[in-house]
Design an enzyme around this catalytic site. Structure first.
Site, PDB file in Angstrom:
ATOM      1  N   LEU A 109       0.836  -1.201   0.000  1.00 46.56           N
ATOM      2  CA  LEU A 109       0.000   0.000   0.000  1.00 46.56           C
ATOM      3  C   LEU A 109       0.869   1.249   0.000  1.00 46.56           C
ATOM      4  CD1 LEU A 109      -3.068  -0.026   0.038  1.00 46.56           C
ATOM      5  CD2 LEU A 109      -2.987   0.444   2.487  1.00 46.56           C
ATOM      6  N   LYS A 169      -2.998 -14.703  -1.127  1.00 45.97           N
ATOM      7  CA  LYS A 169      -1.813 -14.345  -0.334  1.00 45.97           C
ATOM      8  C   LYS A 169      -2.219 -14.376   1.135  1.00 45.97           C
ATOM      9  CE  LYS A 169       1.781 -10.804   0.263  1.00 45.97           C
ATOM     10  NZ  LYS A 169       1.484  -9.942   1.402  1.00 45.97           N
ATOM     11  N   CYS A 197      -3.405  -9.210   5.493  1.00 42.12           N
ATOM     12  CA  CYS A 197      -3.205  -7.867   6.072  1.00 42.12           C
ATOM     13  C   CYS A 197      -3.884  -7.792   7.449  1.00 42.12           C
ATOM     14  CB  CYS A 197      -3.794  -6.804   5.141  1.00 42.12           C
ATOM     15  SG  CYS A 197      -3.626  -5.156   5.844  1.00 42.12           S
TER      16      CYS A 197
HETATM   17  C1  FMN Z   1       4.382  -0.299   3.148  1.00 38.35           C
HETATM   18  C2  FMN Z   1       3.819  -1.689   3.028  1.00 38.35           C
HETATM   19  C3  FMN Z   1       2.535  -1.870   2.555  1.00 38.35           C
HETATM   20  C4  FMN Z   1       2.011  -3.169   2.418  1.00 38.35           C
HETATM   21  N1  FMN Z   1       0.769  -3.334   1.853  1.00 38.35           N
HETATM   22  C5  FMN Z   1       0.320  -4.600   1.589  1.00 38.35           C
HETATM   23  C6  FMN Z   1      -0.875  -4.805   0.836  1.00 38.35           C
HETATM   24  O1  FMN Z   1      -1.530  -3.865   0.364  1.00 38.35           O
HETATM   25  N2  FMN Z   1      -1.275  -6.094   0.637  1.00 38.35           N
HETATM   26  C7  FMN Z   1      -0.559  -7.174   1.124  1.00 38.35           C
HETATM   27  O2  FMN Z   1      -0.945  -8.324   0.899  1.00 38.35           O
HETATM   28  N3  FMN Z   1       0.571  -6.999   1.811  1.00 38.35           N
HETATM   29  C8  FMN Z   1       1.044  -5.745   2.021  1.00 38.35           C
HETATM   30  N4  FMN Z   1       2.248  -5.567   2.653  1.00 38.35           N
HETATM   31  C9  FMN Z   1       3.022  -6.764   3.055  1.00 38.35           C
HETATM   32  C10 FMN Z   1       3.973  -7.179   1.932  1.00 38.35           C
HETATM   33  O3  FMN Z   1       3.263  -7.573   0.781  1.00 38.35           O
HETATM   34  C11 FMN Z   1       4.874  -8.348   2.380  1.00 38.35           C
HETATM   35  O4  FMN Z   1       4.056  -9.441   2.679  1.00 38.35           O
HETATM   36  C12 FMN Z   1       5.707  -7.996   3.619  1.00 38.35           C
HETATM   37  O5  FMN Z   1       6.310  -6.713   3.486  1.00 38.35           O
HETATM   38  C13 FMN Z   1       6.813  -9.049   3.845  1.00 38.35           C
HETATM   39  O6  FMN Z   1       7.698  -9.106   2.749  1.00 38.35           O
HETATM   40  P1  FMN Z   1       9.158  -8.405   2.805  1.00 38.35           P
HETATM   41  O7  FMN Z   1       9.842  -8.895   4.061  1.00 38.35           O
HETATM   42  O8  FMN Z   1       9.858  -8.860   1.565  1.00 38.35           O
HETATM   43  O9  FMN Z   1       8.935  -6.932   2.856  1.00 38.35           O
HETATM   44  C14 FMN Z   1       2.790  -4.293   2.794  1.00 38.35           C
HETATM   45  C15 FMN Z   1       4.090  -4.103   3.273  1.00 38.35           C
HETATM   46  C16 FMN Z   1       4.611  -2.816   3.376  1.00 38.35           C
HETATM   47  C17 FMN Z   1       6.043  -2.640   3.848  1.00 38.35           C
END
Ligand code: FMN
Length: 350
Positions: free
Chosen positions: A23, A144, A105
């Protein structure tokens, strides 16, 4: 359109590395920018709330994008099967290659709407949503999710959830390999505090090899991506891709076996004939898009915020970033955003 056709045939191949829905981060501009770095990586949108999409007057706000962004997936949030089915149709008509349902989420806002991670506690609703969505479209519908929520964090709970949705016909899962606490932790803490359990995801793939399984959470390098791909179908990367987009620079070659020459020529980079030789070459290739978007009324701030991390760690990166963030609100006239980006990149020694 070249990418679009290419993508439809190779979606499973593209799943080898995907960029997470985030997001306020993975909007159409970020996706366009990242596409200039990799023509294979699968790009996820920010979550779009299904009822919001159905009731807004200008769906282009959520669904508009350049064909070059494909292959891309639009993520929906919701728990009403009828809304999700109708929204999925719009997603398919807009040209996305897949639609994803958010079951991970944990934010309060999302819980109040009874969707996101709390859906993991109600697998039958997820089944109804998945079926309604998949019946409505011919593109794949993926899920997811986390490995658990609150006290429901056992292997049995997790596999029962996946198995139930698999029985409904779902083949593609992206698993954020930590559970979520629905009370007491902020969304940010919920991405850091609960420990990662990659073993759950690997065991799932071993026990249900027919599923296409991507792992997500804490992955930061292409070495780690390659290691995970020994056993899994895909790896999804979130924060690292946003904070340090250059991490994708070698992805086409190393993850997808797509070997192309490097070039400084923006036209070749945009056409996908070459990959950017340098970060500055990448930015130059992004500038025609900035020019077009600002001419269409898009504020410079929105277009440049995705560029902050590009030079992370290089001399002058701080000045570059400060210049973009301080000056972009003032860049309103024609050509001013492009001039600002050029001026900011001159601060960096690459
Ligand atoms: C700023 C931000 C916004 C996110 N928004 C969503 C979202 O809209 N939908 C979702 O499924 N996950 C969302 N996530 C989670 C990410 O998709 C991901 O699952 C999470 O950051 C873990 O992965 P990473 O360690 O590679 O960052 C968001 C993460 C961040 C940092």
């Amino acid at each position: 359109m070249i990418f679009s056709t290419f993508a439809r045939m190779n979606l499973d191949h593209c799943r080898r590395l995907s960029i997470a829905p985030m997001l306020d981060c993975t909007d159409r501009h970020e996706r366009y920018f990242l596409r200039l770095l990799s023509r294979n990586v699968l790009l996820y949108s920010e979550m779009v709330v299904a009822s919001g999409l159905l009731h807004c007057e200008n769906t282009d706000m959520f669904l508009g994008h350049e064909p070059l962004e494909q292959p891309a997936v639009l993520q929906l949030g919701g728990s009403n099967p009828i809304d999700l089915a109708r929204a999925s149709k719009l997603v398919e008509a807009a040209g996305f290659q897949e639609v994803n349902l958010n079951c991970g989420c944990p934010s309060d806002r999302v819980q109040n709407g009874n969707f996101g991670a709390c859906l993991m506690k109600d697998k039958n609703i997820v089944v109804d949503c998945f079926k309604a969505m998949q019946d409505a479209v011919s593109i794949p519908v993926s899920i997811k999710c986390r490995i658990g929520v609150d006290e429901f964090d056992s292997w049995e709970f997790f596999t029962d959830f996946i198995q139930t949705i698999r029985n409904a016909g779902c083949k593609v899962f992206i698993i954020h390999a930590r559970k979520a606490w629905l009370q007491g932790l902020s969304p940010k803490e919920n991405r850091e505090v609960p420990p990662l359990h990659y073993d759950f995801v690997h065991r799932l793939k071993a026990e249900m090899p027919d599923l296409n399984i991507s792992i997500n959470g804490g992955i930061k390098t292409l070495d780690q991506v390659q290691e995970q791909l020994q056993d899994l179908d895909g790896v999804m990367v979130g924060r690292e891709a946003y904070e340090n987009p250059w991490f994708l620079h070698d992805a086409d070659e190393r993850i997808f076996g797509d070997i192309r020459p490097e070039s400084d020529n923006p036209a070749d980079i945009i056409a996908g004939k070459a990959r950017p030789a340098t970060r500055k070459a990448l930015l130059e290739a992004y500038l025609p898009y900035v020019e077009k978007q600002t001419a269409d009324g898009c504020p410079a701030t929105i277009l440049v915020k995705h560029l902050y991390g590009l030079f992370a760690g290089l001399p002058g990166a701080r000045r570059y970033r400060q210049m973009l963030s301080n000056e972009s609100p003032k860049a309103r006239g024609r050509g001013e955003a492009v001039a600002l980006i050029r001026q900011a990149m001159d601060q960096v020694k690459e």
